[in-house]
Design a protein around this motif. Sequence first.
Motif, PDB file in Angstrom:
ATOM      1  N   LEU A   1       0.471  -1.126   0.182  1.00  0.00           N
ATOM      2  CA  LEU A   1      -0.349   0.309  -0.176  1.00  0.00           C
ATOM      3  C   LEU A   1       0.665   0.956   0.075  1.00  0.00           C
ATOM      4  CD1 LEU A   1      -2.842   1.131  -0.199  1.00  0.00           C
ATOM      5  CD2 LEU A   1      -3.287   0.847   2.583  1.00  0.00           C
ATOM      6  N   ALA A   2       2.114   1.559   0.470  1.00  0.00           N
ATOM      7  CA  ALA A   2       2.665   2.596   0.685  1.00  0.00           C
ATOM      8  C   ALA A   2       3.870   2.623  -0.637  1.00  0.00           C
ATOM      9  CB  ALA A   2       3.925   2.294   2.232  1.00  0.00           C
ATOM     10  N   ILE A   3       4.443   1.435  -1.132  1.00  0.00           N
ATOM     11  CA  ILE A   3       4.713   1.725  -1.523  1.00  0.00           C
ATOM     12  C   ILE A   3       4.788   3.074  -2.874  1.00  0.00           C
ATOM     13  CG2 ILE A   3       4.870  -0.323  -3.696  1.00  0.00           C
ATOM     14  CD1 ILE A   3       7.550  -0.433  -3.099  1.00  0.00           C
ATOM     15  N   GLY A   4       5.824   3.951  -3.694  1.00  0.00           N
ATOM     16  CA  GLY A   4       5.917   4.905  -4.650  1.00  0.00           C
ATOM     17  C   GLY A   4       4.838   5.844  -3.858  1.00  0.00           C
ATOM     18  N   ARG A   5       4.755   5.865  -2.668  1.00  0.00           N
ATOM     19  CA  ARG A   5       4.373   7.236  -1.495  1.00  0.00           C
ATOM     20  C   ARG A   5       5.275   7.722  -0.475  1.00  0.00           C
ATOM     21  NH1 ARG A   5      -0.827   7.009   0.455  1.00  0.00           N
ATOM     22  NH2 ARG A   5      -0.589   4.189   0.837  1.00  0.00           N
ATOM     23  N   GLU A   6       5.954   7.179  -0.447  1.00  0.00           N
ATOM     24  CA  GLU A   6       6.798   7.257   0.871  1.00  0.00           C
ATOM     25  C   GLU A   6       6.820   8.327   0.735  1.00  0.00           C
ATOM     26  OE1 GLU A   6       7.855   5.030  -1.850  1.00  0.00           O
ATOM     27  OE2 GLU A   6       8.949   3.281  -1.283  1.00  0.00           O
TER      28      GLU A   6
ATOM     29  N   GLN B   1      -4.385   7.015   7.703  1.00  0.00           N
ATOM     30  CA  GLN B   1      -5.641   6.767   6.840  1.00  0.00           C
ATOM     31  C   GLN B   1      -4.871   5.318   5.913  1.00  0.00           C
ATOM     32  OE1 GLN B   1      -3.093   9.990   4.544  1.00  0.00           O
ATOM     33  NE2 GLN B   1      -5.734  10.971   3.565  1.00  0.00           N
ATOM     34  N   ASP B   2      -3.765   5.256   6.106  1.00  0.00           N
ATOM     35  CA  ASP B   2      -3.685   4.039   5.391  1.00  0.00           C
ATOM     36  C   ASP B   2      -4.361   2.391   6.422  1.00  0.00           C
ATOM     37  OD1 ASP B   2      -2.245   5.159   3.942  1.00  0.00           O
ATOM     38  OD2 ASP B   2      -0.536   3.601   4.030  1.00  0.00           O
ATOM     39  N   ARG B   3      -4.510   2.521   7.567  1.00  0.00           N
ATOM     40  CA  ARG B   3      -5.559   2.052   8.201  1.00  0.00           C
ATOM     41  C   ARG B   3      -6.655   1.924   7.810  1.00  0.00           C
ATOM     42  NH1 ARG B   3      -2.965   0.035  12.508  1.00  0.00           N
ATOM     43  NH2 ARG B   3      -0.925   1.187  12.562  1.00  0.00           N
ATOM     44  N   ARG B   4      -6.454   2.765   8.351  1.00  0.00           N
ATOM     45  CA  ARG B   4      -8.307   3.436   7.654  1.00  0.00           C
ATOM     46  C   ARG B   4      -8.810   2.741   6.862  1.00  0.00           C
ATOM     47  NH1 ARG B   4      -9.224   9.126   8.299  1.00  0.00           N
ATOM     48  NH2 ARG B   4      -7.638   8.938   9.645  1.00  0.00           N
ATOM     49  N   LEU B   5      -8.580   3.033   5.673  1.00  0.00           N
ATOM     50  CA  LEU B   5      -8.386   2.236   4.511  1.00  0.00           C
ATOM     51  C   LEU B   5      -8.263   0.753   4.376  1.00  0.00           C
ATOM     52  CD1 LEU B   5      -6.523   4.664   1.778  1.00  0.00           C
ATOM     53  CD2 LEU B   5      -8.519   3.276   1.274  1.00  0.00           C
TER      54      LEU B   5
ATOM     55  N   ILE C   1      -9.354  -5.794   4.785  1.00  0.00           N
ATOM     56  CA  ILE C   1      -8.000  -6.658   5.290  1.00  0.00           C
ATOM     57  C   ILE C   1      -7.051  -5.880   6.832  1.00  0.00           C
ATOM     58  CG2 ILE C   1      -7.888  -7.792   3.505  1.00  0.00           C
ATOM     59  CD1 ILE C   1      -6.561  -5.135   2.312  1.00  0.00           C
ATOM     60  N   LEU C   2      -7.781  -5.328   6.925  1.00  0.00           N
ATOM     61  CA  LEU C   2      -6.809  -4.486   8.360  1.00  0.00           C
ATOM     62  C   LEU C   2      -5.243  -5.714   8.954  1.00  0.00           C
ATOM     63  CD1 LEU C   2      -5.130  -1.883   9.284  1.00  0.00           C
ATOM     64  CD2 LEU C   2      -6.830  -2.266  11.144  1.00  0.00           C
ATOM     65  N   PRO C   3      -6.449  -6.940   9.410  1.00  0.00           N
ATOM     66  CA  PRO C   3      -5.534  -7.611  10.301  1.00  0.00           C
ATOM     67  C   PRO C   3      -4.393  -8.164   9.058  1.00  0.00           C
ATOM     68  CG  PRO C   3      -8.281  -8.321  10.458  1.00  0.00           C
ATOM     69  CD  PRO C   3      -8.091  -6.907   9.579  1.00  0.00           C
ATOM     70  N   LEU C   4      -4.564  -8.550   8.437  1.00  0.00           N
ATOM     71  CA  LEU C   4      -3.679  -8.988   7.151  1.00  0.00           C
ATOM     72  C   LEU C   4      -2.030  -8.173   6.989  1.00  0.00           C
ATOM     73  CD1 LEU C   4      -6.611 -10.711   4.972  1.00  0.00           C
ATOM     74  CD2 LEU C   4      -4.469 -11.894   6.668  1.00  0.00           C
TER      75      LEU C   4
ATOM     76  N   ALA D   1      -5.759   5.267  -2.512  1.00  0.00           N
ATOM     77  CA  ALA D   1      -5.091   5.907  -2.029  1.00  0.00           C
ATOM     78  C   ALA D   1      -4.247   7.143  -2.310  1.00  0.00           C
ATOM     79  CB  ALA D   1      -3.685   4.909  -0.589  1.00  0.00           C
ATOM     80  N   GLN D   2      -3.889   6.508  -3.551  1.00  0.00           N
ATOM     81  CA  GLN D   2      -3.474   7.486  -4.823  1.00  0.00           C
ATOM     82  C   GLN D   2      -4.983   8.346  -5.002  1.00  0.00           C
ATOM     83  OE1 GLN D   2      -1.466   4.768  -6.804  1.00  0.00           O
ATOM     84  NE2 GLN D   2      -3.086   5.160  -8.401  1.00  0.00           N
ATOM     85  N   ASP D   3      -6.463   8.538  -4.879  1.00  0.00           N
ATOM     86  CA  ASP D   3      -6.912   8.799  -4.929  1.00  0.00           C
ATOM     87  C   ASP D   3      -8.159   8.625  -6.316  1.00  0.00           C
ATOM     88  OD1 ASP D   3      -9.323  10.567  -4.320  1.00  0.00           O
ATOM     89  OD2 ASP D   3      -8.482  12.227  -4.966  1.00  0.00           O
TER      90      ASP D   3
END
Lengths: 491, 357
Positions: free
Chosen positions: A98-103, A115-119, A125-128, A151-153
């Motif tokens: 989810l984070a890669i490329g937006r670091e 934000q990512d957590r909420r998404l 799929i948060l537990p995973l 995430a990138q809208d």
Amino acid sequence: MSDEVGVELRAVRKTYGDTVALQSLDITARAGEITGIAGPNGAGKSTMIKLLAGEERADGGEILVGGEPWSPLIGARGVAVVHQEPELFPNLTVAENLAIGRERSRWLRRGMSEQDRRLLDDLAILPLADRQLGGLPLAVQQRTEIARALAQDARVFLFDEPNSALTEEESDDLFRRMHELADAGRTVLLVSHRLTELCEHTDRVSVLLDGRCSGTVSGADLVPETIARMLVAGFLESDRAVRSPVSGEEPTVLRLEGLGDGAGAFAGVDLEVRAGAIVAFAGVEGSGARELVRAIAGFGRTSGSLEVHRSGDARRDQAFVPASRADSLFTNMSVGQNSVIRLDREITGPGLALRRRRSREIARSLSKRFMVKAESIDAPIRSLSGGNQQKVAIAAAIAAQPAVLVLEEPTRGVDIGAKREIYELLRDYAGEGHAVVLYSTEIPEVFEAAHALHVVGGGRMAPPLLVADYPDVESLAAAATELERYAASPA
Amino acid sequence: MTQTADTNVVAGGPVDPLPPTAAALRRLRMAGTTFLRVGGLALAVVIIAGVFSIHTDGQMLASDNLLGIARSVSTIAILSFGLLFVIVAGEIDLSFANLYGLCTNVIAVLWLLHGVPVYVAILAAFAVATVVGSFNAFFTAVVGVPSFIATLGSSTLIFGFTLLIGDTQTFSAQFPPAGHAVSTSQLEVFTNLSRFNLPFDFPMQGLWTIVLLIGFGFLLGRSLFGFRLKAIGGNREAARLARLPVRRYVFVAFIISAWMACLAGLLDFAYVGSASPNDGQTYLFPVFAAVIIGGASLSGGRGTVIGTFTGALLLAVLNNGFALEAAGPFAQQMLLGVVTIAAVVLDRFTNREGARR
């Protein structure tokens, strides 16, 4: 529903060399709706997706996303494509994907942003989050892909045959996500072969034929039979070849009894194919049709019995031509070498020495018989057009003189003229006292080439539709769709 | 490529619409890729030999020296013939160099230490080679381990075995270990494998190489086996779906490579008269270089025996020239690297149209 236009294609053209992928495509998808796209193989669906995602550039026409002309930035940020096989990093965790490329920093940070957590939580799929993506089910991977796009809208979501490898439950969930995306005002496009699903989940369906949009249906017209008819429109009645029916006196060439697949893709298939018959199997990806045809060709582990009786001048049991030419041709070899590669005793003399002159003669006569347009049999196979390459692949299989010739989508990516020629060659080969088995995804192909059509759904084979019983391709298409719907529903 | 093909085609016409001369020219051009390569390499060999011989006042072309080259090319040539089959099949074999050493040591230990007749010892060495080749093929074609890893592993395994059976000693055939005797007739037969007196003092190993060159040239270029092996190396999945005997051919390719390692070891042992655990290890890179310079594609499906031989010859001439110039081993090493990379770069340029798409 808003009237806001999410994606608009105006007279978009795209050619690959001599092949016209899109002639002049006009399609509109509204924001807040799910727009379905249907079309046979080679109609230009995948080209359209590639253009929107920016993997390819159009040769002409206009593409508007949210009213703005398409630009690489919009393509990268605003358009998200969810593939059947997600294109992510299987070696990273869900959160890292989810984070890669937006670091924001050059240094790896532990933990996720709020934000990512909420998404991830929204997509359940948060537990995973800390699990490695490659080991997770496809459905989770697809949700990760959706999360990444959100995430990138992204404003436009393209789903390309997304659920062909999902279980029923998983695909229901996926459709729920699609509706959520649309309800949030985003534009959703769904490309699918499964007409029932298209009708159930979309607001309108556009049909692509030969690189243009041949029509759009919505409202009360949005039923599978209508789309099925539209998909085969343009097929002229006169194209139908005269086909002598197979008499019951011909010897049986292929007999299946209780044939089942080790992996459970299909089960309990009984079938008898007589010499001279061309039998087609149809079914969407995941129905078991492709696996069944591969099993008939002698590949994969099976249960039950499969008997081949060599009739006439058959010298081998089966020969198989896979759908992709990448799997049927040897690019390091010439046209002639490709066409005799399956032979052995025919081209060798004493001591396994190749009889070069003899093999060249065979190659030349095959080229002539199959009307292969090549500079010479010594030309590299890659110098031929797609249709001629396919003819060489089929010629090589026929040269082996199998009792049962098995072909997977024999005319994929082949132009109309070459298609005709290929069908004729198949009919000729069957007429010489052999059996031909096809896996096809296109009803006009079945209508033109085959005697009987077996629809496969959920790993079960339906009783045959005799092509001769149907006056036109539309009625055959409608009957097949009905059977498919019946087969797909739980018994 | 596509354009030329299309413009030459008579609309709807069958194959071969060209006038016979044009078709013949075209065929010549197709055959020309191999021809050009071998011819070009041969030319390079001649030029290099010429330059060195001018530089060394004709020492290079002295008959003694030429015969020396003929002997020194043979070990690399024989090993590279074996490797070529594996590479054409689309695999890699890193184990042949250590297998060479294992085979010389198997012969030495059985013959010199245990008194087994040399003929039996040689058969045992080939049996060991067969096992190693099958081992490599099994893990590659059946288990599905990439051959790079499988043969890297087996190579180390083999070296361990060599150290174990020979207890890290060096063996000499003329001077067997204390308390052991060697039958003179066996010693003579053994030595004659590489030192038999041929007319004009032509080295025996050179003769072995020529025989293998012809035999393997036929096998790879003119037999059903070679034809199918190229198909298997060119497209493994298509070969499987066309029901070609993929696994069997991969086994045969690895076993040929192992046998050639064994044979090269045997002949060198017979010539030099001694065997030690490190035998063969220095051949790993030059042999790969010879195969690649000779035009084989590391991705499989392409390669000729004559090309490989010319590649080996080029290396032998270069090595010899540098030795005559007394440039030292460092320069030779560096040159080997340069020549190998240059050959691959050249290959990419000449095969550009084939490499596209």
